[in-house]
Design a protein around this motif. Structure first.
Motif, PDB file in Angstrom:
ATOM      1  N   PHE A  61       0.835  -1.204   0.000  1.00  0.00           N
ATOM      2  CA  PHE A  61       0.000   0.000   0.000  1.00  0.00           C
ATOM      3  C   PHE A  61       0.864   1.245   0.000  1.00  0.00           C
ATOM      4  CE2 PHE A  61      -3.224  -2.994   1.269  1.00  0.00           C
ATOM      5  CZ  PHE A  61      -4.416  -2.430   0.859  1.00  0.00           C
ATOM      6  N   GLU A  62       0.288   2.331  -0.556  1.00  0.00           N
ATOM      7  CA  GLU A  62       0.976   3.616  -0.597  1.00  0.00           C
ATOM      8  C   GLU A  62       0.201   4.637   0.235  1.00  0.00           C
ATOM      9  OE1 GLU A  62       2.399   6.993  -3.877  1.00  0.00           O
ATOM     10  OE2 GLU A  62       1.760   5.000  -4.544  1.00  0.00           O
ATOM     11  N   ARG A  63       0.940   5.401   1.044  1.00  0.00           N
ATOM     12  CA  ARG A  63       0.346   6.490   1.835  1.00  0.00           C
ATOM     13  C   ARG A  63       0.347   7.785   1.012  1.00  0.00           C
ATOM     14  NH1 ARG A  63       4.058   4.102   5.574  1.00  0.00           N
ATOM     15  NH2 ARG A  63       3.000   2.933   7.248  1.00  0.00           N
ATOM     16  N   PRO A  64      -0.401   8.802   1.467  1.00  0.00           N
ATOM     17  CA  PRO A  64      -0.427  10.081   0.731  1.00  0.00           C
ATOM     18  C   PRO A  64       0.952  10.720   0.570  1.00  0.00           C
ATOM     19  CG  PRO A  64      -2.219  10.006   2.322  1.00  0.00           C
ATOM     20  CD  PRO A  64      -1.378   8.798   2.592  1.00  0.00           C
ATOM     21  N   ASP A  65       1.884  10.462   1.507  1.00  0.00           N
ATOM     22  CA  ASP A  65       3.222  11.083   1.403  1.00  0.00           C
ATOM     23  C   ASP A  65       4.155  10.303   0.470  1.00  0.00           C
ATOM     24  OD1 ASP A  65       3.930   8.821   2.813  1.00  0.00           O
ATOM     25  OD2 ASP A  65       4.529   9.875   4.644  1.00  0.00           O
ATOM     26  N   GLY A  66       3.611   9.222  -0.154  1.00  0.00           N
ATOM     27  CA  GLY A  66       4.424   8.465  -1.104  1.00  0.00           C
ATOM     28  C   GLY A  66       5.137   7.273  -0.500  1.00  0.00           C
ATOM     29  N   SER A  67       5.126   7.150   0.828  1.00  0.00           N
ATOM     30  CA  SER A  67       5.774   5.995   1.454  1.00  0.00           C
ATOM     31  C   SER A  67       4.910   4.743   1.281  1.00  0.00           C
ATOM     32  CB  SER A  67       6.028   6.265   2.941  1.00  0.00           C
ATOM     33  OG  SER A  67       4.794   6.449   3.623  1.00  0.00           O
ATOM     34  N   HIS A  68       5.558   3.589   1.365  1.00  0.00           N
ATOM     35  CA  HIS A  68       4.878   2.321   1.166  1.00  0.00           C
ATOM     36  C   HIS A  68       4.955   1.455   2.420  1.00  0.00           C
ATOM     37  CE1 HIS A  68       5.721   3.588  -3.004  1.00  0.00           C
ATOM     38  NE2 HIS A  68       4.643   2.898  -3.318  1.00  0.00           N
ATOM     39  N   PHE A  69       4.017   0.533   2.544  1.00  0.00           N
ATOM     40  CA  PHE A  69       4.097  -0.487   3.594  1.00  0.00           C
ATOM     41  C   PHE A  69       3.421  -1.756   3.100  1.00  0.00           C
ATOM     42  CE2 PHE A  69       0.140   1.758   4.262  1.00  0.00           C
ATOM     43  CZ  PHE A  69      -0.763   0.830   4.734  1.00  0.00           C
ATOM     44  N   ASP A  70       3.877  -2.898   3.615  1.00  0.00           N
ATOM     45  CA  ASP A  70       3.348  -4.192   3.197  1.00  0.00           C
ATOM     46  C   ASP A  70       2.350  -4.721   4.213  1.00  0.00           C
ATOM     47  OD1 ASP A  70       4.780  -4.260   0.855  1.00  0.00           O
ATOM     48  OD2 ASP A  70       6.473  -5.357   1.712  1.00  0.00           O
ATOM     49  N   VAL A  71       1.256  -5.239   3.705  1.00  0.00           N
ATOM     50  CA  VAL A  71       0.191  -5.809   4.531  1.00  0.00           C
ATOM     51  C   VAL A  71       0.171  -7.316   4.297  1.00  0.00           C
ATOM     52  CG1 VAL A  71      -2.318  -5.934   4.813  1.00  0.00           C
ATOM     53  CG2 VAL A  71      -1.190  -3.711   4.532  1.00  0.00           C
ATOM     54  N   ARG A  72       0.213  -8.080   5.371  1.00  0.00           N
ATOM     55  CA  ARG A  72       0.255  -9.540   5.247  1.00  0.00           C
ATOM     56  C   ARG A  72      -1.090 -10.113   4.793  1.00  0.00           C
ATOM     57  NH1 ARG A  72       3.123  -8.567   9.824  1.00  0.00           N
ATOM     58  NH2 ARG A  72       1.316  -8.946  11.166  1.00  0.00           N
ATOM     59  N   ILE A  73      -1.019 -11.067   3.886  1.00  0.00           N
ATOM     60  CA  ILE A  73      -2.187 -11.871   3.526  1.00  0.00           C
ATOM     61  C   ILE A  73      -2.094 -13.138   4.368  1.00  0.00           C
ATOM     62  CG2 ILE A  73      -3.423 -13.072   1.688  1.00  0.00           C
ATOM     63  CD1 ILE A  73      -1.820 -11.276  -0.313  1.00  0.00           C
ATOM     64  N   PRO A  74      -3.084 -13.423   5.203  1.00  0.00           N
ATOM     65  CA  PRO A  74      -2.958 -14.591   6.085  1.00  0.00           C
ATOM     66  C   PRO A  74      -2.819 -15.870   5.272  1.00  0.00           C
ATOM     67  CG  PRO A  74      -5.219 -13.777   6.065  1.00  0.00           C
ATOM     68  CD  PRO A  74      -4.395 -12.758   5.353  1.00  0.00           C
ATOM     69  N   PRO A  75      -1.923 -16.767   5.677  1.00  0.00           N
ATOM     70  CA  PRO A  75      -1.769 -18.025   4.941  1.00  0.00           C
ATOM     71  C   PRO A  75      -3.045 -18.850   5.007  1.00  0.00           C
ATOM     72  CG  PRO A  75      -0.566 -18.090   7.016  1.00  0.00           C
ATOM     73  CD  PRO A  75      -1.037 -16.691   6.850  1.00  0.00           C
ATOM     74  N   PHE A  76      -3.397 -19.459   3.878  1.00  0.00           N
ATOM     75  CA  PHE A  76      -4.584 -20.306   3.875  1.00  0.00           C
ATOM     76  C   PHE A  76      -4.316 -21.536   3.019  1.00  0.00           C
ATOM     77  CE2 PHE A  76      -4.985 -17.092   0.575  1.00  0.00           C
ATOM     78  CZ  PHE A  76      -5.474 -17.768  -0.541  1.00  0.00           C
ATOM     79  N   SER A  77      -4.951 -22.630   3.390  1.00  0.00           N
ATOM     80  CA  SER A  77      -4.726 -23.867   2.664  1.00  0.00           C
ATOM     81  C   SER A  77      -5.746 -24.028   1.555  1.00  0.00           C
ATOM     82  CB  SER A  77      -4.777 -25.070   3.620  1.00  0.00           C
ATOM     83  OG  SER A  77      -6.029 -25.122   4.256  1.00  0.00           O
ATOM     84  N   LEU A  78      -5.324 -24.679   0.495  1.00  0.00           N
ATOM     85  CA  LEU A  78      -6.188 -25.038  -0.626  1.00  0.00           C
ATOM     86  C   LEU A  78      -6.407 -26.546  -0.514  1.00  0.00           C
ATOM     87  CD1 LEU A  78      -4.234 -23.063  -3.370  1.00  0.00           C
ATOM     88  CD2 LEU A  78      -6.357 -22.341  -2.251  1.00  0.00           C
ATOM     89  N   GLU A  79      -7.611 -26.932  -0.140  1.00  0.00           N
ATOM     90  CA  GLU A  79      -7.925 -28.351   0.047  1.00  0.00           C
ATOM     91  C   GLU A  79      -9.004 -28.754  -0.937  1.00  0.00           C
ATOM     92  OE1 GLU A  79      -6.256 -30.239   1.997  1.00  0.00           O
ATOM     93  OE2 GLU A  79      -5.221 -28.768   3.266  1.00  0.00           O
ATOM     94  N   SER A  80      -8.886 -29.969  -1.484  1.00  0.00           N
ATOM     95  CA  SER A  80      -9.949 -30.479  -2.349  1.00  0.00           C
ATOM     96  C   SER A  80     -10.921 -31.291  -1.497  1.00  0.00           C
ATOM     97  CB  SER A  80      -9.362 -31.345  -3.463  1.00  0.00           C
ATOM     98  OG  SER A  80      -8.595 -32.400  -2.906  1.00  0.00           O
TER      99      SER A  80
END
Length: 322
Positions: free
Chosen positions: A290-309
């Motif tokens: 993500f980008e803030r109004p001042d141009g700086s960036h930060f990373d947001v975690r996507i929670p790990p999830f399993s793909l099960e059939s």
């Protein structure tokens, strides 16, 4: 009691007209089939078709005993215990779809075709999954309060019932026949720097292609800004691990061709996408930049999830067949 109003187009401009009366949200228990509601985040009118019971894995709520094991997704630090949570399959009012399409896909529920083209996907317009706390219930005296092509096929008016819309046999048959690709079982949630990411994976089925099996999943993602600062999603970075031993990295601009802005006025964005593996299970995790109004960036975690059939799947998903 408070009236719920919606805009009605007139030649001389827009006016508000009363569409119903708000009811007290349920703190306990479930909403019934036929319950009218306003979505508390996206603001659309909808109606409950039926509930699903999911397991919510909330990484923001630490378990009493934390484990320092490093899991396959690379974020170790704590074991997450699932809690039962109610979600609803709902219809979205077609009149509201144009107003929410910039914030939430209205064709997010998809299924695989039942023929030789293993990549063909079909979408059902105006179908959504809604968490219990997102529902603002209301009542209406209108016998057809929701405009949707499936409304009168699935529900009928019965003034002796509360709510006065009851399931037709076609709705029960459709739920029973199509639950393999409709049912949600796990919901994963994590917050980084006041951006909450919720992921719901769905197993869609297996197809044969070039003498191998290809397993398909749909995943729905909601991004919510819990802060007042405006931020914009710029990049996604996925890691996809397959049981066959492959690890794939996917980087790209935005999501589904968009770089949504999350503000105090419009704090959420919801979309769905798909992934296929040549193995019956795997894991996904990653980050959104993500980008803030001042141009700086930060990373947001996507929670790990399993793909099960689904192990008990006897027949392929049957789409919209009645």
């Amino acid at each position: 009691q408070q009236n719920l109003s919606a805009p009605r187009n007139r030649l001389e401009g827009k006016v508000l007209e009363t569409v119903g009366v708000f009811e007290a949200p349920k703190q306990h228990g479930k909403y019934e089939t036929g319950q009218l509601f306003l979505h508390s985040v996206f603001g659309y009118r909808g109606i409950v078709l039926f509930p699903w019971q999911a397991r919510l894995y909330d990484r923001d709520v630490a378990s009493p005993v934390t484990e320092k094991n490093e899991n396959v997704a690379g974020h170790g630090s704590k074991e997450v215990k699932g809690k039962t949570h109610t979600y609803y399959q709902v219809l979205i009012d077609a009149r509201d779809c144009p107003h929410i399409s910039q914030r939430s896909q209205t064709e997010a529920v998809t299924f695989l075709a039942n023929h030789d083209d293993s990549r063909a996907l079909y979408a059902i317009p105006g179908l959504d999954y809604v968490s219990h706390e997102d529902i603002l219930p209301y009542s209406s005296t209108d016998q057809v309060p929701i405009q949707h092509e499936l409304f009168e096929r699935f529900l009928m008016y019965d003034q002796t019932k509360v709510p006065p819309f009851v399931a037709r046999d076609t709705l029960c048959a459709w739920q029973e026949k199509n639950h393999p690709w409709l049912e949600l079982s796990d919901v994963h949630r994590e917050t980084t720097e006041n951006i909450r990411v919720t992921v719901i994976p769905f197993y869609m089925g297996m197809r044969e292609a070039q003498n191998s099996h290809v397993y398909w999943w749909r995943y729905c993602i909601r991004l919510e800004n819990l802060d007042s600062e405006v931020v914009q999603l710029r990049e996604r970075h996925w890691r996809i691990f397959s049981l066959s031993g492959t690890l794939e990295t996917v980087r790209g601009r935005g999501v589904v061709g968009r770089e949504p802005v999350l503000s105090k006025e419009q704090p959420a964005f919801q979309y769905s996408s798909h992934v296929s593996l040549q193995a019956s299970s795997g894991h996904m995790w990653g980050t959104f930049r993500f980008e803030r109004p001042d141009g700086s960036h930060f990373d947001v975690r996507i929670p790990p999830f399993s793909l099960e059939s689904n192990k008990d799947e006897k027949t392929p998903p049957s789409g919209l067949h009645w």
